[in-house]
Design a protein around this motif. Sequence first.
Motif, PDB file in Angstrom:
ATOM      1  N   GLU A 107       0.837  -1.198   0.000  1.00 18.92           N
ATOM      2  CA  GLU A 107       0.000   0.000   0.000  1.00 18.92           C
ATOM      3  C   GLU A 107       0.873   1.249   0.000  1.00 18.92           C
ATOM      4  N   GLY A 108       0.290   2.352  -0.448  1.00 17.59           N
ATOM      5  CA  GLY A 108       0.985   3.633  -0.415  1.00 17.59           C
ATOM      6  C   GLY A 108       1.961   3.849  -1.553  1.00 17.59           C
ATOM      7  N   LEU A 109       1.703   3.235  -2.701  1.00 18.83           N
ATOM      8  CA  LEU A 109       2.602   3.377  -3.850  1.00 18.83           C
ATOM      9  C   LEU A 109       2.396   4.722  -4.540  1.00 18.83           C
ATOM     10  N   LYS A 110       3.464   5.343  -4.922  1.00 20.91           N
ATOM     11  CA  LYS A 110       3.397   6.561  -5.737  1.00 20.91           C
ATOM     12  C   LYS A 110       3.689   6.140  -7.168  1.00 20.91           C
ATOM     13  N   LEU A 111       2.640   6.073  -7.985  1.00 25.82           N
ATOM     14  CA  LEU A 111       2.751   5.547  -9.342  1.00 25.82           C
ATOM     15  C   LEU A 111       2.637   6.615 -10.416  1.00 25.82           C
ATOM     16  N   ASP A 112       2.686   7.892 -10.029  1.00 28.09           N
ATOM     17  CA  ASP A 112       2.652   8.946 -11.044  1.00 28.09           C
ATOM     18  C   ASP A 112       3.932   8.831 -11.878  1.00 28.09           C
ATOM     19  N   GLY A 113       3.802   8.993 -13.169  1.00 32.22           N
ATOM     20  CA  GLY A 113       4.948   8.863 -14.063  1.00 32.22           C
ATOM     21  C   GLY A 113       5.300   7.426 -14.412  1.00 32.22           C
ATOM     22  N   VAL A 114       4.514   6.458 -13.933  1.00 30.39           N
ATOM     23  CA  VAL A 114       4.766   5.049 -14.245  1.00 30.39           C
ATOM     24  C   VAL A 114       3.693   4.585 -15.228  1.00 30.39           C
ATOM     25  N   PRO A 115       4.065   4.422 -16.509  1.00 28.40           N
ATOM     26  CA  PRO A 115       3.067   3.972 -17.487  1.00 28.40           C
ATOM     27  C   PRO A 115       2.712   2.494 -17.280  1.00 28.40           C
ATOM     28  N   ALA A 116       1.512   2.135 -17.722  1.00 30.67           N
ATOM     29  CA  ALA A 116       1.101   0.732 -17.651  1.00 30.67           C
ATOM     30  C   ALA A 116       2.087  -0.112 -18.444  1.00 30.67           C
ATOM     31  N   GLY A 117       2.330  -1.306 -17.970  1.00 28.44           N
ATOM     32  CA  GLY A 117       3.249  -2.184 -18.683  1.00 28.44           C
ATOM     33  C   GLY A 117       3.718  -3.337 -17.824  1.00 28.44           C
ATOM     34  N   ILE A 118       4.629  -4.102 -18.389  1.00 30.48           N
ATOM     35  CA  ILE A 118       5.219  -5.254 -17.708  1.00 30.48           C
ATOM     36  C   ILE A 118       6.575  -4.820 -17.157  1.00 30.48           C
ATOM     37  N   TYR A 119       6.794  -5.082 -15.887  1.00 30.81           N
ATOM     38  CA  TYR A 119       8.024  -4.680 -15.207  1.00 30.81           C
ATOM     39  C   TYR A 119       8.576  -5.850 -14.405  1.00 30.81           C
ATOM     40  N   SER A 120       9.849  -5.770 -14.102  1.00 31.42           N
ATOM     41  CA  SER A 120      10.439  -6.637 -13.100  1.00 31.42           C
ATOM     42  C   SER A 120      10.319  -5.878 -11.779  1.00 31.42           C
ATOM     43  N   LEU A 121       9.925  -6.556 -10.721  1.00 36.74           N
ATOM     44  CA  LEU A 121       9.658  -5.909  -9.440  1.00 36.74           C
ATOM     45  C   LEU A 121      10.578  -6.453  -8.365  1.00 36.74           C
ATOM     46  N   ASN A 122      11.166  -5.542  -7.614  1.00 32.48           N
ATOM     47  CA  ASN A 122      11.935  -5.904  -6.424  1.00 32.48           C
ATOM     48  C   ASN A 122      11.390  -5.079  -5.268  1.00 32.48           C
ATOM     49  N   CYS A 123      11.049  -5.743  -4.160  1.00 36.40           N
ATOM     50  CA  CYS A 123      10.572  -5.047  -2.967  1.00 36.40           C
ATOM     51  C   CYS A 123      11.603  -5.249  -1.861  1.00 36.40           C
ATOM     52  N   LEU A 124      12.039  -4.142  -1.290  1.00 34.55           N
ATOM     53  CA  LEU A 124      13.077  -4.169  -0.271  1.00 34.55           C
ATOM     54  C   LEU A 124      12.495  -3.740   1.072  1.00 34.55           C
ATOM     55  N   PRO A 125      12.103  -4.697   1.932  1.00 36.91           N
ATOM     56  CA  PRO A 125      11.503  -4.345   3.221  1.00 36.91           C
ATOM     57  C   PRO A 125      12.569  -4.052   4.279  1.00 36.91           C
ATOM     58  N   LEU A 126      12.172  -3.290   5.289  1.00 32.48           N
ATOM     59  CA  LEU A 126      13.010  -3.129   6.466  1.00 32.48           C
ATOM     60  C   LEU A 126      12.834  -4.372   7.326  1.00 32.48           C
ATOM     61  N   ARG A 127      13.889  -4.786   7.986  1.00 35.20           N
ATOM     62  CA  ARG A 127      13.767  -5.949   8.863  1.00 35.20           C
ATOM     63  C   ARG A 127      13.346  -5.455  10.243  1.00 35.20           C
ATOM     64  N   LEU A 128      12.095  -5.716  10.584  1.00 30.97           N
ATOM     65  CA  LEU A 128      11.547  -5.305  11.869  1.00 30.97           C
ATOM     66  C   LEU A 128      11.137  -6.552  12.641  1.00 30.97           C
ATOM     67  N   VAL A 129      11.859  -6.871  13.683  1.00 27.79           N
ATOM     68  CA  VAL A 129      11.595  -8.064  14.472  1.00 27.79           C
ATOM     69  C   VAL A 129      10.281  -7.903  15.242  1.00 27.79           C
ATOM     70  N   GLY A 130       9.434  -8.924  15.178  1.00 22.46           N
ATOM     71  CA  GLY A 130       8.177  -8.921  15.910  1.00 22.46           C
ATOM     72  C   GLY A 130       7.094  -8.057  15.294  1.00 22.46           C
ATOM     73  N   SER A 131       7.249  -7.711  14.039  1.00 22.43           N
ATOM     74  CA  SER A 131       6.272  -6.851  13.373  1.00 22.43           C
ATOM     75  C   SER A 131       5.524  -7.632  12.308  1.00 22.43           C
ATOM     76  N   GLU A 132       4.276  -7.240  12.055  1.00 20.59           N
ATOM     77  CA  GLU A 132       3.499  -7.906  11.013  1.00 20.59           C
ATOM     78  C   GLU A 132       3.613  -7.207   9.670  1.00 20.59           C
TER      79      GLU A 132
END
Length: 119
Positions: A84-109
């Motif tokens: 949630e909370g993606l800023k997609l302005d300037g991103v045209p529709a299409g096929i992309y490769s996606l990488n998501c880099l989360p913070l490591r938060l112990v004990g968090s959902e």
Amino acid sequence: MKSLYIPKDLRRVFFRTLNTDRKLMFKKEFDTSYVGFMENGAKWLVENTDIKLVGVDYLSVAAYVHLVQSHLVFLESMEIILVEGLKLDGVPAGIYSLNCLPLRLVGSEASPIRCILIR
């Protein structure tokens, strides 16, 4: 949802909606009129696709009037990651490769992430 013709083998999808056109992610006040999933749309996606990650362009994947019901549909499937909370302005529709880099938060959902799209 059915009219979007989501391919059966698609695993990850970002929804760029009117939230982006209305620049809701840049406003200071929370806007309850944002576009989000109603319960039946979430259920259709879970039951009719192989999607494992759903991303949206505002602070909640669920429509304000269906907050709990829509989230429960996604979370009860236990197979779909919500972004949630993606800023997609300037991103045209299409096929992309996606990488998501989360913070490591112990004990968090959940965690803030940085999503990187590569064309």
